[in-house]
Structures are given as structure tokens and as C-alpha cells.
Motif scaffolding. Structure first.
Motif, PDB file in Angstrom:
ATOM      1  N   LEU A  29       0.665  -1.359   0.101  1.00  0.00           N
ATOM      2  CA  LEU A  29       0.052   0.171   0.052  1.00  0.00           C
ATOM      3  C   LEU A  29       0.838   1.180   0.119  1.00  0.00           C
ATOM      4  O   LEU A  29       1.879   1.152   0.795  1.00  0.00           O
ATOM      5  CB  LEU A  29      -0.979  -0.066   1.217  1.00  0.00           C
ATOM      6  CG  LEU A  29      -1.888   1.017   1.355  1.00  0.00           C
ATOM      7  CD1 LEU A  29      -2.662   1.126   0.379  1.00  0.00           C
ATOM      8  CD2 LEU A  29      -2.651   1.086   2.766  1.00  0.00           C
ATOM      9  N   LEU A  30       0.782   2.109  -1.032  1.00  0.00           N
ATOM     10  CA  LEU A  30       1.270   3.572  -1.090  1.00  0.00           C
ATOM     11  C   LEU A  30       0.453   4.512  -0.476  1.00  0.00           C
ATOM     12  O   LEU A  30      -0.515   4.590  -0.996  1.00  0.00           O
ATOM     13  CB  LEU A  30       1.795   3.506  -2.554  1.00  0.00           C
ATOM     14  CG  LEU A  30       2.770   2.498  -3.239  1.00  0.00           C
ATOM     15  CD1 LEU A  30       3.054   2.822  -4.466  1.00  0.00           C
ATOM     16  CD2 LEU A  30       4.175   2.292  -2.368  1.00  0.00           C
ATOM     17  N   ILE A  31       1.011   5.331   0.193  1.00  0.00           N
ATOM     18  CA  ILE A  31       0.340   6.553   0.866  1.00  0.00           C
ATOM     19  C   ILE A  31       1.351   7.763   0.550  1.00  0.00           C
ATOM     20  O   ILE A  31       2.449   7.580   1.009  1.00  0.00           O
ATOM     21  CB  ILE A  31       0.120   6.573   2.260  1.00  0.00           C
ATOM     22  CG1 ILE A  31      -0.885   5.198   2.513  1.00  0.00           C
ATOM     23  CG2 ILE A  31      -0.543   7.568   2.773  1.00  0.00           C
ATOM     24  CD1 ILE A  31      -2.289   5.245   1.853  1.00  0.00           C
ATOM     25  N   ARG A  32       0.838   8.691   0.054  1.00  0.00           N
ATOM     26  CA  ARG A  32       1.552  10.013  -0.325  1.00  0.00           C
ATOM     27  C   ARG A  32       1.227  10.921   0.859  1.00  0.00           C
ATOM     28  O   ARG A  32       0.036  11.196   1.148  1.00  0.00           O
ATOM     29  CB  ARG A  32       1.459  10.643  -1.707  1.00  0.00           C
ATOM     30  CG  ARG A  32       2.085  11.785  -2.041  1.00  0.00           C
ATOM     31  CD  ARG A  32       1.642  12.185  -3.302  1.00  0.00           C
ATOM     32  NE  ARG A  32       0.378  12.582  -3.443  1.00  0.00           N
ATOM     33  CZ  ARG A  32      -0.107  13.768  -3.112  1.00  0.00           C
ATOM     34  NH1 ARG A  32       0.405  14.738  -2.798  1.00  0.00           N
ATOM     35  NH2 ARG A  32      -1.566  14.025  -3.571  1.00  0.00           N
ATOM     36  N   VAL A  33       2.226  11.378   1.448  1.00  0.00           N
ATOM     37  CA  VAL A  33       2.026  12.410   2.628  1.00  0.00           C
ATOM     38  C   VAL A  33       2.854  13.727   2.239  1.00  0.00           C
ATOM     39  O   VAL A  33       3.808  13.474   1.987  1.00  0.00           O
ATOM     40  CB  VAL A  33       2.324  11.705   3.830  1.00  0.00           C
ATOM     41  CG1 VAL A  33       2.176  12.890   5.045  1.00  0.00           C
ATOM     42  CG2 VAL A  33       1.476  10.413   4.039  1.00  0.00           C
ATOM     43  N   ILE A  34       2.165  14.734   2.317  1.00  0.00           N
ATOM     44  CA  ILE A  34       2.917  16.027   2.333  1.00  0.00           C
ATOM     45  C   ILE A  34       2.540  16.858   3.533  1.00  0.00           C
ATOM     46  O   ILE A  34       1.643  17.082   3.915  1.00  0.00           O
ATOM     47  CB  ILE A  34       2.499  16.901   1.111  1.00  0.00           C
ATOM     48  CG1 ILE A  34       3.125  16.149  -0.237  1.00  0.00           C
ATOM     49  CG2 ILE A  34       3.365  18.142   1.091  1.00  0.00           C
ATOM     50  CD1 ILE A  34       2.824  16.891  -1.543  1.00  0.00           C
ATOM     51  N   ILE A  35       3.777  17.065   4.172  1.00  0.00           N
ATOM     52  CA  ILE A  35       3.667  17.649   5.389  1.00  0.00           C
ATOM     53  C   ILE A  35       4.507  19.122   5.542  1.00  0.00           C
ATOM     54  O   ILE A  35       5.568  18.971   5.059  1.00  0.00           O
ATOM     55  CB  ILE A  35       4.127  16.741   6.724  1.00  0.00           C
ATOM     56  CG1 ILE A  35       3.375  15.427   6.677  1.00  0.00           C
ATOM     57  CG2 ILE A  35       4.037  17.636   7.904  1.00  0.00           C
ATOM     58  CD1 ILE A  35       3.671  14.446   7.838  1.00  0.00           C
ATOM     59  N   ILE A  36       3.984  19.891   6.013  1.00  0.00           N
ATOM     60  CA  ILE A  36       4.882  21.294   5.955  1.00  0.00           C
ATOM     61  C   ILE A  36       4.568  21.751   7.261  1.00  0.00           C
ATOM     62  O   ILE A  36       3.475  21.945   7.831  1.00  0.00           O
ATOM     63  CB  ILE A  36       4.481  22.429   5.142  1.00  0.00           C
ATOM     64  CG1 ILE A  36       4.545  21.748   3.544  1.00  0.00           C
ATOM     65  CG2 ILE A  36       5.252  23.666   5.200  1.00  0.00           C
ATOM     66  CD1 ILE A  36       4.026  22.912   2.395  1.00  0.00           C
ATOM     67  N   ASP A  40      -1.556  17.294   3.413  1.00  0.00           N
ATOM     68  CA  ASP A  40      -2.570  17.385   2.313  1.00  0.00           C
ATOM     69  C   ASP A  40      -3.685  16.437   2.468  1.00  0.00           C
ATOM     70  O   ASP A  40      -3.618  15.430   3.278  1.00  0.00           O
ATOM     71  CB  ASP A  40      -1.810  16.714   1.101  1.00  0.00           C
ATOM     72  CG  ASP A  40      -0.983  17.563  -0.104  1.00  0.00           C
ATOM     73  OD1 ASP A  40      -0.365  17.162  -0.964  1.00  0.00           O
ATOM     74  OD2 ASP A  40      -1.167  18.696   0.113  1.00  0.00           O
ATOM     75  N   CYS A  41      -4.834  16.914   1.995  1.00  0.00           N
ATOM     76  CA  CYS A  41      -5.938  16.325   2.416  1.00  0.00           C
ATOM     77  C   CYS A  41      -6.156  15.035   1.858  1.00  0.00           C
ATOM     78  O   CYS A  41      -7.159  14.109   2.427  1.00  0.00           O
ATOM     79  CB  CYS A  41      -7.308  17.043   1.867  1.00  0.00           C
ATOM     80  SG  CYS A  41      -7.389  17.195   0.102  1.00  0.00           S
ATOM     81  N   ASP A  42      -5.430  14.353   0.840  1.00  0.00           N
ATOM     82  CA  ASP A  42      -5.443  13.060   0.444  1.00  0.00           C
ATOM     83  C   ASP A  42      -4.272  12.021   1.039  1.00  0.00           C
ATOM     84  O   ASP A  42      -3.854  11.038   0.559  1.00  0.00           O
ATOM     85  CB  ASP A  42      -5.255  12.951  -1.210  1.00  0.00           C
ATOM     86  CG  ASP A  42      -3.911  13.517  -1.577  1.00  0.00           C
ATOM     87  OD1 ASP A  42      -3.285  14.357  -1.008  1.00  0.00           O
ATOM     88  OD2 ASP A  42      -3.863  13.467  -2.724  1.00  0.00           O
ATOM     89  N   SER A  43      -4.174  12.384   2.432  1.00  0.00           N
ATOM     90  CA  SER A  43      -3.001  11.794   3.233  1.00  0.00           C
ATOM     91  C   SER A  43      -3.903  10.969   4.273  1.00  0.00           C
ATOM     92  O   SER A  43      -4.955  11.457   4.665  1.00  0.00           O
ATOM     93  CB  SER A  43      -1.908  12.648   3.689  1.00  0.00           C
ATOM     94  OG  SER A  43      -1.409  13.289   2.627  1.00  0.00           O
ATOM     95  N   LEU A  44      -3.130  10.420   5.066  1.00  0.00           N
ATOM     96  CA  LEU A  44      -3.568   9.652   6.355  1.00  0.00           C
ATOM     97  C   LEU A  44      -2.630   9.877   7.243  1.00  0.00           C
ATOM     98  O   LEU A  44      -1.295   9.723   6.807  1.00  0.00           O
ATOM     99  CB  LEU A  44      -4.059   8.170   6.098  1.00  0.00           C
ATOM    100  CG  LEU A  44      -5.163   7.883   5.077  1.00  0.00           C
ATOM    101  CD1 LEU A  44      -5.271   6.338   4.970  1.00  0.00           C
ATOM    102  CD2 LEU A  44      -6.552   8.403   5.718  1.00  0.00           C
TER     103      LEU A  44
END
Length: 166
Positions: free
Chosen positions: A1-8, A108-112
């Protein structure tokens, strides 16, 4: 399972004054099609699952009002002007005007979320905006009009970043 996360991680001493006992918050911005507001609800649920304490507020920021599902009444809504939001991802250049509290983590809203975020705030305590990436100063470096964008926002360079964790 790949989950993309962008955190600033953002820190701004001139943050908007919003009634809260917390100095830390998480924000997400579901800008675009309706599916992104649904993604932000999933993000909020994953945040709540791993962050049991009341020490971090969770905000969904939008330029249009929305109705929170019953199980997310604890989420704070922040409605901003369309001018402040801008087009596309312009809002990312205006985080300093959007963030609601002194220390803010943008996800990002498409992250968990898969862990307690308290340690992230401790790690970057007393820091300013943090993004890890590569400086872009010339047009065409990654398909963007870098020179005009830098002039428009009065900045020396853009940061090309991908905060992806796999």
C-alpha cells in the motif's frame, strides 16, 4: 500500500487569533473537486485515531462552507476568502496568512495519519516554515514558470519538494 503524504510545519507569531487552548494545530485544505473534502474527512478520522489528547487542534480550511459529518464535530472549520485561497495551489504561498495558530502542521487532504503527531511539533519547536526540497530558480526546472512566480511573490526561489513517505 502506497500512501503519499505532504507535511509542512509552519510557525508564525502573527497567526490569526482563534479561540483555542492549544498552541499546535493541523490544517488541511481540500481545494478542488468535492472528493477532496471527503479525503479531508478521512484524514481527520486517522488523525483522531492516533492523536487521543486534546493538545492539537484539527482544522479544515476552505473558501466555501461545508457540513461536517456527525462524527467530526470536533473538527474546526476555517472559511477564508477566495482571494486568500487563490487558484490551484496558490494558497501554499499564503500559509503565513492562513494558519490559525502559532504552530501549524499542514497535511495534504489526500493523506492519512499513522502515528501521534506530538513528536513532530516537539522536533520543530521554535522553528519557522520548514520544507525539505531543492531550490528552483530557472524556468523549466520542473515545468513551472519559476522566474515570474518568484517575481509575483517577491521571493528568491521556489522549493521543489515532495514530502512522500512510502
Amino acid at each position: 500500500l502506497l500512501i503519499r503524504v505532504i507535511i509542512i510545519l509552519l510557525s508564525n507569531n502573527n497567526f490569526m487569533k482563534i479561540a483555542s487552548n492549544c498552541k499546535n494545530c493541523v490544517i488541511t485544505i481540500p481545494n478542488g473537486p468535492k472528493k477532496y473534502i471527503n479525503f479531508s474527512y478521512s484524514l481527520a478520522r486517522s488523525f483522531k485515531f492516533y492523536n487521543k489528547s486534546e493538545e492539537i487542534d484539527f482544522y479544515i480550511v476552505s473558501d466555501t462552507d461545508f457540513t461536517l459529518p456527525r462524527d467530526l464535530k470536533w473538527v474546526k472549520k476555517l472559511i477564508v476568502s477566495r482571494e486568500l485561497m487563490g487558484k490551484g495551489i496558490e494558497y501554499k504561498f499564503r500559509f503565513n496568512k492562513i494558519i490559525p495558530q502559532a504552530n501549524c502542521l499542514y497535511i495534504d487532504c489526500d493523506s492519512l495519519v499513522y502515528d501521534d503527531l506530538g513528536e513532530v511539533f516537539k522536533t520543530f519547536e521554535n522553528s519557522s516554515i520548514n520544507v525539505i526540497g531543492i531550490k528552483a530558480t530557472r524556468d523549466g526546472e520542473w515545468g513551472a514558470n519559476v522566474v515570474d512566480t518568484c517575481l509575483q511573490f517577491d521571493i528568491r526561489y521556489l522549493i521543489r519538494f515532495c514530502g512522500a513517505f512510502y
